[in-house]
Design an enzyme around this catalytic site. Structure first.
Site, PDB file in Angstrom:
ATOM      1  CG  ASP A 197     -24.016 -21.369  10.670  1.00  0.00           C
ATOM      2  OD1 ASP A 197     -25.040 -21.866  10.163  1.00  0.00           O
ATOM      3  OD2 ASP A 197     -24.008 -20.760  11.767  1.00  0.00           O
ATOM      4  CG  ASP A 236     -27.209 -24.354  12.912  1.00  0.00           C
ATOM      5  OD1 ASP A 236     -26.170 -23.956  12.340  1.00  0.00           O
ATOM      6  OD2 ASP A 236     -27.732 -25.457  12.666  1.00  0.00           O
ATOM      7  CG  ASP A 295     -25.589 -24.623   6.862  1.00  0.00           C
ATOM      8  OD1 ASP A 295     -25.063 -24.074   5.863  1.00  0.00           O
ATOM      9  OD2 ASP A 295     -26.087 -23.978   7.809  1.00  0.00           O
ATOM     10  CG  ASP A 346     -14.788 -43.703   8.443  1.00  0.00           C
ATOM     11  OD1 ASP A 346     -13.885 -42.869   8.542  1.00  0.00           O
ATOM     12  OD2 ASP A 346     -15.323 -44.245   9.434  1.00  0.00           O
ATOM     13  CD  GLU A 348      -9.655 -43.533   7.748  1.00  0.00           C
ATOM     14  OE1 GLU A 348      -9.132 -42.939   8.689  1.00  0.00           O
ATOM     15  OE2 GLU A 348     -10.685 -44.218   7.883  1.00  0.00           O
TER      16      GLU A 348
HETATM   17  C1  BGC Z   1     -12.473 -40.867  10.560  1.00  0.00           C
HETATM   18  C2  BGC Z   1     -12.551 -40.345  11.939  1.00  0.00           C
HETATM   19  C3  BGC Z   1     -13.585 -41.165  12.688  1.00  0.00           C
HETATM   20  C4  BGC Z   1     -13.307 -42.657  12.574  1.00  0.00           C
HETATM   21  C5  BGC Z   1     -14.480 -43.483  12.979  1.00  0.00           C
HETATM   22  C6  BGC Z   1     -11.929 -42.248  10.780  1.00  0.00           C
HETATM   23  O1  BGC Z   1     -11.422 -42.801   9.730  1.00  0.00           O
HETATM   24  O2  BGC Z   1     -11.628 -40.117   9.720  1.00  0.00           O
HETATM   25  O3  BGC Z   1     -12.830 -38.982  11.991  1.00  0.00           O
HETATM   26  O4  BGC Z   1     -13.533 -40.818  14.033  1.00  0.00           O
HETATM   27  O5  BGC Z   1     -12.991 -43.020  11.275  1.00  0.00           O
HETATM   28  O6  BGC Z   1     -15.490 -43.417  12.025  1.00  0.00           O
END
Ligand code: BGC
Length: 539
Positions: free
Chosen positions: A22, A26, A30, A203, A265
């Site tokens: 940080d 705050d 960041d 993601d 992922e």
């Molecule tokens: C991320 C999580 C997130 C989820 C929804 C996952 O693959 O790693 O941290 O909560 O996707 O976006």
């Protein structure tokens, strides 16, 4: 590191931005904080950083609820901070991977606000998955899908329609059969590629396409659909059509100079289905969560390693390895917590870093951080916590850098308290406390990453298993240049004979009573210990 296909054997360090450093005081990490710690990351010896989402967001799910994909959230800085950070990272030889969150937006995204304001059937609603409910008044959700964070995956809006959210109600799922959605994300990729990013972590990469007609899942054992992840195909995951999206994304990445990459992922029911995400016309890599899920036994690790290498062979791609991330309890704690958990975690790290492919490290694992199990409930921010009682906050506690009291140099003196409190016991885990201590986990990671970088055998070499006693994993990595490094891991509770002769380079625990790791070939390896040996003649 050569420039060619750098990602094939990279050590990638995951920065959970809120919890790394940080700079403005705050209490929230960041981009300027990351920039200030780049020398630390360079000296640690990693090749690239993966930054979790830092985009404009109400932070309902730690930034995985994006309200503007082209803007930095003010809590993390602004685009100038991003540009300055990436310029310095590149100058330090570190590549930058950013998260892209395409399955859902935030409910505060202008598209969703427009959808709420518009009528059922409007083009605004067509960007998301709005449906009428079931039952006489449409008062029942459109199907039986459950949110991964608990409860139904549908929320009803004022005019009576329902919208789908596989995660929190504040994360409405996009309709990826809508060309406008596809065009928007292709443009978002270009926006960040133009700013110099080296890759993307995608993601929920397996979630964007839902089965036609949104069919019910039906009864499931245990009643919770999340339990099926990766074990059975759900109508909202791993649908064949999702691959069209990546076939459109790949030419975009390829049109930029410098080997830009994407890592998925993705969860799939078999290694074969996971492998379909990877290849010359789709993505470069997918996370290998089987390694993270393996137990600390030779059988479990061996099965995952053999399976992963075979799966990678199917598509001619290198595999990936990961022990911890921001969604899972830290591996020190998974392996038993306390000194025993740490002892095992150090051995597992040497195992992971000796395997072919790329390794994803999660911030703080180089310090041996455990999961924080006793966070006060009122501090927990994981949206899953109120619904499931499970929370991922314990692995997201800010990194301890220096000093003897919380927040351990996470922010400037006199700044706001860190968004999650670190336990007082973390004084022994700080970067400052571990630097220069040859027995520390930080120095173990530094040494291992240095050897991995310097030794062609560990970067590109083939893997050959060696005969060893039960509960021992032993293999040799052999480079084209004739160099060879053995990795021997004793996963048993008793000392074992080292099955190969060589000069120790790194060990997860002292190899003899003097604490030395550099004496001649050790004859025995202590319980739950790993060693790397430089071989003069391959055994
Ligand atoms: C991320 C999580 C997130 C989820 C929804 C996952 O693959 O790693 O941290 O909560 O996707 O976006």
């Amino acid at each position: 590191m050569t420039d060619s296909l750098w990602w094939r054997s990279a050590a990638v360090y995951q920065v959970y931005v809120r919890s790394f450093a940080d700079c403005d005081g705050d209490g929230i990490g960041d981009l300027a904080g990351i920039r200030s710690r780049l020398p630390y990351l360079r000296d640690l010896g990693v090749d690239a950083l993966w930054l979790t989402p830092f985009y404009a967001s109400p932070m309902v799910d730690g930034g995985y609820d994006v309200a503007d994909y082209r803007r930095v959230d003010p809590a993390f800085g602004d685009l100038d901070d991003f540009d300055a950070m990436i310029a310095d990272a590149h100058a330090a030889g570190l590549r930058i991977i950013v998260d892209v969150v395409p399955n859902h937006t935030s409910s505060a995204h202008p598209w969703f606000l427009a959808a709420l304001a518009a009528a059922p059937g409007s083009t605004e609603r067509e960007r998301y998955l709005f449906r009428d409910g079931r039952g006489p008044d449409g008062a029942e959700p459109p199907n039986d899908w459950q949110s991964i964070f608990g409860g139904p995956a549908w929320t009803r809006v004022e005019d009576g329609q329902w919208y789908l959210h596989l995660f929190d109600p504040a994360q409405p799922d996009l309709n990826w059969r809508n060309p406008e959605v596809r065009a928007e994300f292709e443009d978002v990729l270009r926006f960040w590629l133009d700013r110099g990013v080296d890759g993307f972590r995608i993601d929920v990469a397996h979630g964007m396409i839902k089965a036609e007609g949104l069919p019910d899942v039906g009864p499931v054992p245990g009643g919770r659909q999340i339990g099926l992840l990766g074990k059975a195909r759900l109508p909202y995951f791993d649908q064949d059509e999702v691959h069209e999206i990546y076939r459109a994304w790949r030419p975009i990445l390829d049109s930029y100079p410098g080997d830009r990459m994407a890592v998925a992922e993705a969860w799939a029911e078999t290694p074969q289905r996971l492998a379909r995400y990877i290849g010359p016309d789709e993505l470069h890599q997918a996370f290998n969560f089987d390694f993270l899920d393996a137990t600390f036994t030779a059988d479990s690790f061996r099965k995952v390693i053999d399976g992963s290498l075979a799966e990678a062979d199917l598509v001619g791609a290198p595999t990936t390895w990961v022990l911890s991330n921001h969604d899972k309890p830290r591996h020190v704690t998974r392996y038993g917590d306390g000194p025993a958990g740490l002892h095992r975690a150090r051995a597992a790290a040497l195992l992971m870093l000796a395997l072919p492919g790329s390794a994803y490290l999660y911030q703080g694992e180089e310090l041996g951080l455990p999961e924080v199990l006793d966070l006060p409930d009122e501090c927990r921010q994981d949206p899953a916590f109120p619904r499931t009682g499970e929370s991922r906050d314990g692995c997201r506690v800010p990194v301890p850098w220096s000093g003897t009291a919380p927040p351990f140099g996470f922010g400037p003196e006199g700044g706001a308290p860190a968004w999650l409190p670190a336990p007082a016991t973390w004084r022994e885990y700080t970067v400052e406390a571990q630097t220069g201590d040859p027995g520390s986990t930080l120095e173990l990671y530094r040494a291992a990453l240095r050897v991995r970088r310097d030794q062609p055998a560990l970067r590109d070499g083939t893997l050959r298993w060696l005969e060893a006693e039960p509960d021992v994993l032993a293999f040799v990595r052999e480079g084209d240049d004739g160099s060879a490094i053995a990795c021997v891991v004793n996963l048993s509770g008793a000392p074992v004979t080292v099955p190969v002769a060589g000069r120790p380079l790194v060990a997860s625990a002292p190899l003899d009573a003097s604490g030395s790791v550099t004496h001649a070939t050790p004859a025995v390896l202590a319980p739950e210990t790993a060693v790397w040996l430089e071989l003069s003649s391959v055994g």
